[in-house]
Design a protein around this motif. Structure first.
Motif, short mmCIF file in Angstrom:
data_model
loop_
_atom_site.label_atom_id
_atom_site.label_comp_id
_atom_site.label_asym_id
_atom_site.label_seq_id
_atom_site.Cartn_x
_atom_site.Cartn_y
_atom_site.Cartn_z
N ASP A 313 -48.67 45.11 -94.19
CA ASP A 313 -49.63 44.40 -95.03
C ASP A 313 -51.06 44.71 -94.59
O ASP A 313 -51.33 44.95 -93.40
N ILE A 314 -51.98 44.68 -95.54
CA ILE A 314 -53.38 45.03 -95.30
C ILE A 314 -54.26 43.89 -95.80
O ILE A 314 -54.11 43.45 -96.94
N THR A 315 -55.15 43.41 -94.94
CA THR A 315 -56.04 42.31 -95.29
C THR A 315 -57.45 42.83 -95.49
O THR A 315 -58.04 43.42 -94.58
N ASN A 316 -58.01 42.62 -96.67
CA ASN A 316 -59.39 42.99 -96.97
C ASN A 316 -60.31 41.80 -96.75
O ASN A 316 -59.92 40.65 -96.90
N TYR A 317 -61.56 42.09 -96.38
CA TYR A 317 -62.56 41.02 -96.35
C TYR A 317 -62.80 40.53 -97.77
O TYR A 317 -62.77 41.29 -98.73
N LYS A 318 -63.08 39.23 -97.91
CA LYS A 318 -63.31 38.65 -99.24
C LYS A 318 -64.78 38.67 -99.64
O LYS A 318 -65.09 38.66 -100.84
N ASN A 319 -65.68 38.69 -98.65
CA ASN A 319 -67.11 38.58 -98.96
C ASN A 319 -67.86 39.90 -98.80
O ASN A 319 -69.08 39.95 -98.89
N LYS A 320 -67.12 40.99 -98.56
CA LYS A 320 -67.74 42.31 -98.41
C LYS A 320 -66.66 43.37 -98.53
O LYS A 320 -65.46 43.07 -98.50
N ILE A 321 -67.08 44.62 -98.66
CA ILE A 321 -66.12 45.73 -98.71
C ILE A 321 -65.68 46.05 -97.29
O ILE A 321 -66.52 46.25 -96.40
N GLY A 322 -64.38 46.10 -97.07
CA GLY A 322 -63.91 46.45 -95.74
C GLY A 322 -62.52 45.90 -95.47
O GLY A 322 -62.03 45.01 -96.17
N LEU A 323 -61.90 46.44 -94.43
CA LEU A 323 -60.55 46.05 -94.04
C LEU A 323 -60.61 45.18 -92.79
O LEU A 323 -61.10 45.61 -91.74
N LYS A 324 -60.10 43.97 -92.92
CA LYS A 324 -60.07 43.05 -91.78
C LYS A 324 -58.95 43.41 -90.82
O LYS A 324 -59.12 43.39 -89.60
N LYS A 325 -57.78 43.74 -91.38
CA LYS A 325 -56.64 44.06 -90.52
C LYS A 325 -55.62 44.92 -91.26
O LYS A 325 -55.30 44.63 -92.41
#
Length: 379
Positions: A313-325
């Protein structure tokens, strides 16, 4: 004979003309190539630190990269970067690589920065040197010689306990680290990357892992590669470019490993059976995925049995472009893959931005290497 004043005028005119020509050419370059030129000039002129700083011990090889100047938006694979060869030690002893780590730090304050400034950190081997040492020359050139890659969202990992990648301490590894900036257009920041390769001495209990790289490849129209819109039901893609990450299948069709995703949700899948090169069976213990922002999951799928082997699974940031984990797959017991089965990579994406975005989907798969284990143990 020309007078000295005329020679000076001619030289000055030539310099101005060539400078203007250079500026025109520079403005037409891609963002990635502009970053290469700017970084080279900054390092060569000494305006920013161009040295790698090394601090290693018996369990960890630590490096601090040259200074990178972030002066605008740099999407995946566009930012300033630097490379160097390293040796974990100066001996012929066998060591076991157990993990990797990369952090971005402020070049002035040494403060740890968010992962927003990390694109990727690649680790390549010299496969001719590596496999020749073990008398496994039949493996040379069969796989892309990249051991692994850390990337935005996956900045560190450790192999399962008791497993790792064996290497002679004095063998060379080639390290490349690159910056990223998806969100701050008005910025001027000096950044360094702190890189770590973790390793341990061989105690005859560790089991060796062999890395194989698999990646999604999608067909595109070789006669008009950038046309659109595409049929929503088609597996065809629009490549980001046709010079890099472009491949050719057995029938002459062109495939891209770096493509454009539209807004909204979409699933991409690609056969990786040929990339795996499994003769009979192989036991998988670890997987490190590499994807770009707006990917939401990536899976290894057994097409023969019509079931998912595992999903990261891949977690994206919600308030900006980018990958959290980016989640990894890790198992001490391992799972079996089979030579007679067909396998695919399946990736889901959700482009929540207001524009098309670029995408890649790959995995570094680490299998137990029985043949190498027998070579090392002498059995």
């Amino acid at each position: 004979m020309l007078k000295r004043s005329k020679i000076y005028k001619f030289l000055a005119f030539s310099f101005i003309l060539s400078s203007l020509f250079g500026v025109v050419i520079y403005t037409q370059l891609t963002n990635r190539h502009k970053a290469i030129i700017k970084t080279l000039l900054l390092h060569k002129t000494g305006l920013v630190d161009s040295d790698w700083h090394i601090n290693s011990n018996q369990k960890e090889y630590r490096m601090l990269s040259p200074t990178f100047v972030i002066d605008g938006i740099y999407k995946s694979m566009e930012g300033p970067k630097a490379s160097r060869y390293i040796q974990l030690n100066q001996s012929d002893s066998l060591v076991w690589i157990t993990g990797f780590d990369v952090n971005a730090i402020d070049a002035k304050t040494n403060e740890i920065l968010p992962n927003d400034f990390i694109c990727h950190m690649n680790v390549d081997i010299n496969d001719a040197q590596y496999y020749s040492h073990w008398k496994l020359e039949n493996r040379i050139g069969k796989q892309y010689p990249r051991m692994t890659s850390l990337s935005h969202g996956l900045e560190h990992f450790d192999f399962p306990k008791g497993y790792g990648v064996p290497i002679i301490g004095s063998d060379y590894l080639f390290i490349t680290t690159q910056t990223l900036n998806h969100n701050q257009p008005d910025i001027f920041k000096k950044v360094k990357h702190k890189v770590s390769v973790k390793y341990e001495t061989y105690d005859k209990t560790q089991k060796p892992l062999m890395s194989k790289t698999v990646y999604i490849q999608l067909p595109f129209d070789k006669f008009d590669p950038f046309k659109g819109p595409l049929d929503p039901a088609s597996n065809q893609c629009i490549p980001v470019e046709t010079k890099n990450h472009t491949y050719c299948d057995k029938t002459g069709n062109l495939l891209s490993g770096h493509w454009v995703i539209p807004q909204g949700k979409k699933t991409y899948r690609s056969s990786i059976t040929e990339q795996l090169q499994i003769k009979d069976s192989a036991r998988l213990h670890f997987s490190a995925p590499h994807v770009h922002p707006f990917a939401t999951s990536i899976s290894l799928f057994d097409k023969t049995e019509n079931k998912t082997v595992f999903t990261c699974d891949i977690t994206n940031y919600k308030n900006k472009i980018g990958l959290k984990k980016i989640a990894t797959f890790s198992s001490e017991n391992g799972i079996w893959l089979y030579g007679k089965h067909e396998y695919e990579l399946v990736m889901t994406c959700d482009n929540t931005s207001k524009a098309d975005q670029d995408m890649m989907g790959s995995m570094f798969l680490f299998f137990y290497d029985k043949e190498l284990d027998e070579k090392i143990s002498g059995s």
